[in-house]
Design an enzyme around this catalytic site. Structure first.
Site, PDB file in Angstrom:
ATOM      1  CB  SER A 104      11.778 -25.034   6.814  1.00 51.68           C
ATOM      2  OG  SER A 104      11.178 -24.102   5.942  1.00 51.68           O
ATOM      3  CG  HIS A 150       9.017 -22.969   8.614  1.00 53.58           C
ATOM      4  ND1 HIS A 150      10.315 -22.606   8.355  1.00 53.58           N
ATOM      5  CD2 HIS A 150       8.817 -22.684   9.923  1.00 53.58           C
ATOM      6  CE1 HIS A 150      10.874 -22.135   9.458  1.00 53.58           C
ATOM      7  NE2 HIS A 150       9.975 -22.180  10.426  1.00 53.58           N
ATOM      8  CG  ASP A 176      12.257 -20.537  12.827  1.00 57.20           C
ATOM      9  OD1 ASP A 176      12.509 -19.995  13.931  1.00 57.20           O
ATOM     10  OD2 ASP A 176      11.186 -21.110  12.566  1.00 57.20           O
TER      11      ASP A 176
END
Length: 381
Positions: A189, A215, A311
């Protein structure tokens, strides 16, 4: 009531971070001021309408983080970022449109040292997304100088030579479908663009397929895949529905309000898309990718790189418990030690390594799984 901080950020009284907003749009500056000022951890030190005003402000008053518009009259945000990183490196969060040109510039900015890139809102955001913006700006402001300097040094060739199409790496032709079933899965991310540009070249260009969840919005992912395809020996593309994955291939989950999952059929790996329903904060989601491979975990090597939030932690734990080899980037080399920290805290990370070592370790683990799978196939015959 919704917590004022997402992703497990501690409450209490964290140190206030000073923010400079740089954007030629008065409306955008006002919107960002309103959003960021609502977070008690952030204080707006000032605003600048262009790069020259931002330069003058920074000479007079240091700040902890800059939000920087990519498209500005005069000196562009991308040019200002390059000059800033040479003169006085500091955390920068870029603001970009979702146009093709804006997306390509955003990827260049992330590779050149920007910590994060946010999409300019085309309509009002909900509470969860505005909180996420605050979280990302705050964590960018918390980046340690050593981490920032490491990013700039490791990506210096890319910054000095942005057009990789002029000097492409020798292309390795994909070696056909991965019949032995070994596969590498990566999640990242915040800070992931620079991290992936470090890790992916360490992987065998004729090795098992690599599937990545990073992401970012769909248009950004398209630009990122094209950039990687110019740089890498492997073929890099966005995932396609029900297309067999090949050895020597890197596939990025495309986003666009859909998650990417995996399945195996007749010894081959395939990607499958599912709708983002109910809507998740992160789409594509690392957890969706990791969890979908649990039934064949003994063929999987998976890693979590730098990123905000958690995540991928639960999915990595499921893989580890089912026989996968699992890795996490260490705190010292992470821009944001969120996702790897969350995975480590629940026992999902079998080996935690710095960024400059994790790619080689993942490659070695994947090679062992490939050899084991081939031996098992021979025994069955």
């Amino acid at each position: 009531m919704t917590s004022p901080y997402l992703h497990g950020t501690p409450a209490g009284n964290p140190p206030t971070k000073q923010v400079l907003i740089v954007d030629d749009s008065r409306v955008m500056r006002a919107w960002l001021r309103a959003v960021l000022s609502a977070d008690p951890r952030l204080e707006i030190a000032g605003e600048a309408c262009d790069a020259i005003a931002a330069r003058d402000f920074l000479k007079a008053q240091p700040v902890d983080v800059l939000t920087l518009d990519i498209e500005m009259p005069g000196m562009s945000g991308l040019e200002f970022l390059a000059r800033l990183m040479r003169a006085r490196p500091m955390p920068v969060v870029m603001m970009s449109s979702l146009t093709a040109a804006g997306s390509d510039a955003a990827i260049q900015a992330l590779s050149r040292g920007a910590i994060d890139c946010m999409v300019k809102p085309s309509k009002s955001f909900g509470e969860e997304l505005t909180q996420d913006i605050c979280e990302r700006v705050y964590h960018a402001a918390c980046t340690r100088p050593s981490q920032l300097q490491m990013r700039i040094q490791s990506n210096a060739p890319a910054a000095a030579q942005p057009n990789h199409a002029a000097h492409p790496a020798p292309r390795v032709t994909a070696a056909g479908p991965c019949t032995e079933g070994s596969i590498i899965l990566l999640g990242a991310s915040t800070g992931g663009v620079a991290a992936l540009e470090t890790v992916l070249p360490m992987l065998d260009p004729e090795g098992p397929p690599v599937v990545v969840v990073q992401h970012m919005p769909g248009n950004f992912l398209r630009s990122f895949s094209e950039r990687l395809n110019r740089q890498m020996q492997q073929t890099v593309r966005l995932a396609s529905e029900h297309k067999a994955l090949e050895r020597g291939e890197i596939v990025l989950a495309p986003g666009n309000q859909q998650h990417t999952e995996l399945y195996r059929r007749s010894g081959h790996w395939y990607c499958h898309f599912i709708a983002n329903d109910p809507p998740a904060l992160h789409c594509p989601a690392v957890d969706k990718l990791f969890s979908s491979a649990v039934n064949d975990a003994k063929r999987v090597t998976a890693g979590l790189l730098t990123g905000l939030g958690r995540d991928g932690a639960e999915g990595l734990l499921k893989l580890a418990q089912a026989g996968a080899s699992t890795f996490g980037q260490n705190e010292a080399s992470c821009v944001v030690y969120g996702m790897p920290r969350a995975a480590k805290s629940i026992g999902a990370v079998q080996s935690e390594l710095p960024l400059d070592q994790i790619g080689t370790a993942i490659q070695e683990a994947a090679a062992k799984k490939t050899r084991s799978a081939r031996m098992a196939s021979r025994v069955q015959l």
